[in-house]
Design an enzyme around this catalytic site. Structure first.
Site, PDB file in Angstrom:
ATOM      1  CG  HIS A  13       5.319  -3.867   7.419  1.00 49.99           C
ATOM      2  ND1 HIS A  13       5.263  -2.576   6.928  1.00 49.99           N
ATOM      3  CD2 HIS A  13       4.075  -4.380   7.257  1.00 49.99           C
ATOM      4  CE1 HIS A  13       4.056  -2.325   6.476  1.00 49.99           C
ATOM      5  NE2 HIS A  13       3.320  -3.392   6.666  1.00 49.99           N
ATOM      6  CE  LYS A  51       0.330   3.456  11.199  1.00 52.40           C
ATOM      7  NZ  LYS A  51       0.686   3.996   9.894  1.00 52.40           N
ATOM      8  CB  THR A  52       5.882   9.433  15.802  1.00 53.37           C
ATOM      9  OG1 THR A  52       5.570  10.180  14.613  1.00 53.37           O
ATOM     10  CG2 THR A  52       7.223   8.738  15.614  1.00 53.37           C
ATOM     11  CE  LYS A  86      -0.876  -2.278  13.455  1.00 50.81           C
ATOM     12  NZ  LYS A  86      -1.754  -2.625  12.312  1.00 50.81           N
ATOM     13  CD  GLN A 110      -5.221 -12.986   4.733  1.00 52.05           C
ATOM     14  OE1 GLN A 110      -5.469 -11.785   4.628  1.00 52.05           O
ATOM     15  NE2 GLN A 110      -4.779 -13.523   5.860  1.00 52.05           N
ATOM     16  NE  ARG A 154      -5.878  -1.042   4.824  1.00 49.57           N
ATOM     17  CZ  ARG A 154      -4.758  -1.733   4.936  1.00 49.57           C
ATOM     18  NH1 ARG A 154      -4.067  -2.050   3.875  1.00 49.57           N
ATOM     19  NH2 ARG A 154      -4.322  -2.109   6.115  1.00 49.57           N
ATOM     20  CG  HIS A 168       5.156   0.795   8.809  1.00 46.98           C
ATOM     21  ND1 HIS A 168       4.955   0.016   9.931  1.00 46.98           N
ATOM     22  CD2 HIS A 168       3.977   0.775   8.134  1.00 46.98           C
ATOM     23  CE1 HIS A 168       3.726  -0.447   9.939  1.00 46.98           C
ATOM     24  NE2 HIS A 168       3.107  -0.012   8.854  1.00 46.98           N
ATOM     25  CB  THR A 196      -0.928   0.017   1.234  1.00 46.16           C
ATOM     26  OG1 THR A 196      -0.138  -0.119   2.419  1.00 46.16           O
ATOM     27  CG2 THR A 196      -1.917  -1.135   1.171  1.00 46.16           C
ATOM     28  CG  ASP A 211      -4.530  -6.905  11.880  1.00 47.11           C
ATOM     29  OD1 ASP A 211      -3.639  -7.764  11.793  1.00 47.11           O
ATOM     30  OD2 ASP A 211      -4.540  -5.862  11.200  1.00 47.11           O
ATOM     31  CE  LYS A 246      -6.167  -1.381   8.310  1.00 44.03           C
ATOM     32  NZ  LYS A 246      -5.972  -2.737   8.783  1.00 44.03           N
TER      33      LYS A 246
END
Length: 423
Positions: A51, A237-238, A234, A178, A89, A48, A43, A199, A85
């Site tokens: 992962h 992320k900041t 999460k 999936q 998305r 990041h 995506t 998740d 979510k």
């Protein structure tokens, strides 16, 4: 040959959240090598730090002789995973996904071994088997195994059904796609284990059921722990941004600083999760540092290990030099390349025209909001230029203050830095 109990070792490293049929899977792993997979939906043009956990878990399995498979969700990323979510998305274009996949593969190659002889990692893309699939055949042969009442009772589906941003049929079909991935990989590579984030539990269970329905074979699933910071954000992320693996999106210096600022409560746990340092060495380090008054070295070790893994020795040397120079105030020892990293996103910066007054630069740097407060700050010996205190509020910057004809670092107190980039 008998293999180690990898499940027990992974638990000690806090890498496992849930496991299906733990006794059976443990027994299987103790007797034979297996193939396992984890899926990544492209995506963005970079992964990041969130992962890293699944990639490191795959690497742990590879080191124990098992074969890791990376599934790139070229098709499923066109759909969008609805798992937990709040809204649908944004759908991505195929040309972007193709380009992003190439970038992501290069990042994964820094962690997994794609060239070893017996259990080299493999990267596959589910777009290759979905792009020409006949929808009528798919619904007839695969869709019949998915019961609507069971699907809507999955926790992440129920949450979306009960909010204003309800789920579309497009997203609803993600679970089936999936699951088919697991079936496809079982048939082609004998993959018997899927790993994923916490998740993904519902999707993994559906895939396990599908393989069992069609092939009458037992396969398994493992989910990873969800890591959040002290604010519940999460991991990866900041408050304002994501920490990317790409140095173009997050500079190696900022990447290094992210790990350097891990809390004391998490650092030893993260050493176990994100590095390959032995558990004994980490436990010994924790015991040693708990009895010390000085600042722990664990964060430095963590930052060095992960920065080296993702960015290599050269970039690690650069960020260590920047960190040392900022700590000691030896800014003259910084290279032009060091300053370029700081200019990119290493520290707060302002762009000023030459001959801008010293007192005005302090205001522009957001060290204070007025000339009066800036005057008082200067007179209280709180401001330095390239680590030299400056008490003259009428001071005008000199050429000797400008390093590489472009940069000056001003500092308020001990920790508040600002990079002046002269135009």
């Amino acid at each position: 040959m008998k293999y180690f109990n990898i499940i027990n070792k992974l638990k000690k490293r806090f890498l496992i959240n849930q496991i299906t049929e733990i006794k059976e899977l443990t027994k299987l792993l103790s007797k034979k090598k297996i193939s396992l997979y984890c899926g990544f939906d492209p995506t963005s043009d970079s992964l990041h730090v969130g992962h890293l956990i699944p990639l490191i878990l795959l690497k742990k399995f590879q080191l124990f002789g098992h074969k890791p498979i990376i599934l790139i969700g070229g098709a499923t990323s066109l759909i969008g995973d609805p798992s937990f979510k709040k809204k649908e998305r944004k759908l991505n274009k195929l040309k972007h996904i193709t380009y992003w996949t190439q970038k992501i593969k290069k990042q994964i190659e820094k962690i997994l071994d794609f060239n070893c002889f017996s259990n080299n990692a493999i990267l596959v893309n589910n777009y290759n088997w979905f792009k020409n699939m006949n929808i009528l055949s798919f619904l007839k042969n695969i869709g019949k195994f998915f019961k609507i009442n069971k699907m809507i009772n999955k926790e992440f589906i129920k949450k979306r059904l009960n909010c204003k941003n309800s789920i579309s049929f497009t997203e609803f079909s993600y679970n089936i796609l999936q699951s088919f991935d697991f079936l496809k990989l079982y048939k082609k590579y004998k993959v018997c284990l899927q790993i994923g984030g916490s998740d993904q539990w519902g999707n993994i269970i559906s895939g396990i059921d599908l393989v069992n329905y069609i092939c009458k074979k037992k396969v398994y699933g493992i989910t990873l722990p969800l890591i959040t910071n002290s604010n519940g954000i999460k991991f990866g992320k900041t408050e304002n941004e994501t920490i990317w693996l790409s140095k173009k999106k997050t500079s190696p210096y900022k990447f290094y600083q992210f790990w350097l600022n891990v809390s004391d409560n998490n650092v030893y746990k993260f050493l176990k999760m994100f590095t390959f340092i032995s558990l004994k060495k980490i436990d010994d380090l924790e015991k040693k540092e708990k009895n010390q008054i000085s600042k722990p070295k664990a964060q430095i070790i963590l930052a060095k290990e992960i920065t080296f893994m993702i960015h290599g020795k050269k970039e690690l040397n650069n960020v260590e030099n920047i960190t040392k120079c900022l700590f000691t105030g030896m800014f003259n020892n910084m290279t032009k390349f060091n300053f370029l990293q700081l200019e990119k996103d290493g520290m707060p910066k302002i762009f000023l025209k030459k001959k801008t007054s010293f007192i005005k630069s302090i205001i522009n740097a957001n060290f204070c909001s007025s000339y009066t407060s800036a005057y008082n700050m200067i007179k209280s010996n709180s401001i330095s230029i390239n680590n030299k205190k400056q008490l003259n509020y009428k001071y005008i910057y000199k050429n000797s203050d400008i390093l590489y004809n472009r940069y000056t670092i001003i500092k308020k107190g001990k920790k508040n830095f600002c990079l002046i980039v002269w135009k």
